[in-house]
Design a protein around this motif. Structure first.
Motif, PDB file in Angstrom:
ATOM      1  N   LEU A  67      13.837  23.994 -58.184  1.00  0.00           N
ATOM      2  CA  LEU A  67      14.510  23.949 -56.970  1.00  0.00           C
ATOM      3  C   LEU A  67      14.795  22.508 -56.062  1.00  0.00           C
ATOM      4  N   ASN A  68      14.994  22.063 -56.055  1.00  0.00           N
ATOM      5  CA  ASN A  68      15.124  20.564 -55.693  1.00  0.00           C
ATOM      6  C   ASN A  68      16.050  21.196 -53.659  1.00  0.00           C
ATOM      7  N   THR A  69      15.308  20.709 -53.151  1.00  0.00           N
ATOM      8  CA  THR A  69      16.278  21.106 -52.131  1.00  0.00           C
ATOM      9  C   THR A  69      16.814  19.480 -51.220  1.00  0.00           C
ATOM     10  N   PRO A  70      18.014  18.987 -50.726  1.00  0.00           N
ATOM     11  CA  PRO A  70      18.334  17.889 -50.129  1.00  0.00           C
ATOM     12  C   PRO A  70      17.308  17.691 -48.977  1.00  0.00           C
ATOM     13  N   VAL A  71      16.558  16.574 -48.660  1.00  0.00           N
ATOM     14  CA  VAL A  71      15.415  16.826 -47.176  1.00  0.00           C
ATOM     15  C   VAL A  71      15.970  15.455 -46.946  1.00  0.00           C
ATOM     16  N   ILE A 129       8.359  21.841 -45.732  1.00  0.00           N
ATOM     17  CA  ILE A 129       8.886  22.769 -46.227  1.00  0.00           C
ATOM     18  C   ILE A 129       8.105  23.374 -47.420  1.00  0.00           C
ATOM     19  N   SER A 173      16.161  14.636 -52.493  1.00  0.00           N
ATOM     20  CA  SER A 173      15.889  15.628 -53.044  1.00  0.00           C
ATOM     21  C   SER A 173      14.140  15.999 -52.885  1.00  0.00           C
ATOM     22  N   ALA A 232      20.171  23.852 -57.208  1.00  0.00           N
ATOM     23  CA  ALA A 232      19.514  22.692 -56.815  1.00  0.00           C
ATOM     24  C   ALA A 232      20.075  21.935 -56.583  1.00  0.00           C
ATOM     25  N   SER A 233      20.009  21.315 -56.014  1.00  0.00           N
ATOM     26  CA  SER A 233      19.804  19.519 -55.863  1.00  0.00           C
ATOM     27  C   SER A 233      20.170  19.107 -56.646  1.00  0.00           C
ATOM     28  N   HIS A 274      10.774  19.358 -53.404  1.00  0.00           N
ATOM     29  CA  HIS A 274      10.217  20.370 -54.761  1.00  0.00           C
ATOM     30  C   HIS A 274       9.274  20.443 -54.030  1.00  0.00           C
ATOM     31  N   ASP A 321      14.793  12.522 -56.315  1.00  0.00           N
ATOM     32  CA  ASP A 321      13.607  13.163 -55.969  1.00  0.00           C
ATOM     33  C   ASP A 321      12.767  12.227 -55.309  1.00  0.00           C
ATOM     34  N   SER A 370      18.305  27.784 -59.868  1.00  0.00           N
ATOM     35  CA  SER A 370      18.156  25.812 -60.128  1.00  0.00           C
ATOM     36  C   SER A 370      19.477  25.983 -60.326  1.00  0.00           C
TER      37      SER A 370
END
Lengths: 100, 213
Positions: B56-60, B188, B65, A24-25, B67, A29, A21
């Motif tokens: 766990l955010n990921t860049p999109v 994802i 981001s 994490a970005s 999750h 969001d 975590s």
């Protein structure tokens, strides 16, 4: 609960919440992004200011009173995983015990 | 896409709370009736994994981001109602302990990020499985992947509709933006869902034999 697979799963979840975590970005969001683009930060603040119904102890996944940000986030993550896990297990046991 | 308190108007958040409460009430009753000993650790570990995964955010896309949600994943293992219960548990803990998602908004958040996937997504999954071959690995993976994707996109559309009905987002623009961003997040989600299912199918296929609730 004499099966052991759940231990591995829980450990994975703890690693995800406690360590991964931190990588994490931090970008907003999708919802936050649209809100920022539509309302601007000031607009968002106006809507949400003072509207919190509860005072969460670990707002934004930061454990209180811990200087080091990474450690604070790790503790929050691990705590959250454990709270969720124990809550669901307890609920399951109660529901099973009182099976109708 | 957790909605904070203050975004939704009462005309929206109250009915969403009622809907979610009714569905969860029914789900808990059914879980109570059908729960077996073997369900419990699976429910616990799925809830833990999904909570962690949502961190766990990921860049999109540029500066944005996303999750995972995990509703379809949970439903494939547990069935729609048990999955709804564990997803709601995750959202409740997030809202109360971490300020991730509001309390007035909890009904909407449970519905959008949980129930759409655990119930709607589950039946999409079953339908695709039936078309492709009910007991094939291919049917399961394609069904789960497609259902997971659709669940995320529908969730984002629901959020957009609720916020526009609350008067704070313009409907068309926010729908385009939300669905656009979450189409990537959905891919994802589908990937994670299929990866987890494939892994467990390889190492513990018996876990899929549990009665679905």
């Amino acid at each position: 609960m004499d099966e052991k697979y759940w231990v591995y799963g829980l450990v994975i979840a703890l690693i995800m919440g406690g360590i991964i975590s931190n990588f994490a970005s931090t970008h907003p969001d999708g919802l936050e992004r649209v809100a920022i683009d539509t309302l601007e930060e000031s607009g968002i603040e106006e809507l949400t200011e003072g509207k919190e119904v509860v005072n969460s102890p670990m707002s934004d996944y930061m454990a209180p009173g811990i200087e080091n940000e990474a450690l604070s986030a790790s503790i929050a993550g691990v705590t959250g995983v454990l709270i969720v896990f124990l809550m669901v297990i307890s609920m399951g046991k109660i529901l099973k015990r009182n099976k109708k | 896409m957790h909605i904070p308190d203050g975004f939704l108007s009462p005309e929206i958040w109250v009915p969403m709370w009622i809907v979610s409460a009714l569905v969860l009430g029914y789900s808990i009753r059914q879980v109570n009736k059908k729960l077996g000993e073997k369900h419990i650790p699976l429910m616990g570990v799925l809830a833990a994994f999904i909570f962690a995964g949502q961190m766990l955010n990921t860049p999109v896309a540029a500066g944005t981001s996303g999750h995972m949600l995990g509703g379809v994943l949970a439903a494939v293992f547990l069935g729609p109602l048990a999955a709804s219960v564990i997803m709601a548990s995750v959202f409740i803990v997030q809202a109360i302990f971490f300020q991730d998602g509001g309390i007035t908004a909890l009904g909407a958040n449970i519905f959008n990020m949980g129930l759409i996937g655990t119930i709607g997504g589950y039946y999409i999954y079953l339908t695709i499985r039936k078309i492709l071959g009910s007991n094939t690995r291919k049917g399961m993976m394609i069904g789960a992947g497609v259902a997971a994707f659709i669940a995320v996109v529908l969730a984002s559309a629901a959020v957009s509709i609720e916020l526009s009905a609350s008067g704070i987002f313009p409907l068309k623009e926010s729908l385009i933006a939300m669905v656009g961003i979450h189409s990537i997040v959905g891919i994802i989600e589908a990937g994670i869902t299929v990866a987890v299912l494939s892994f467990v199918l390889k190492v513990r296929p018996d876990l899929f034999k549990l009665d679905k609730i």
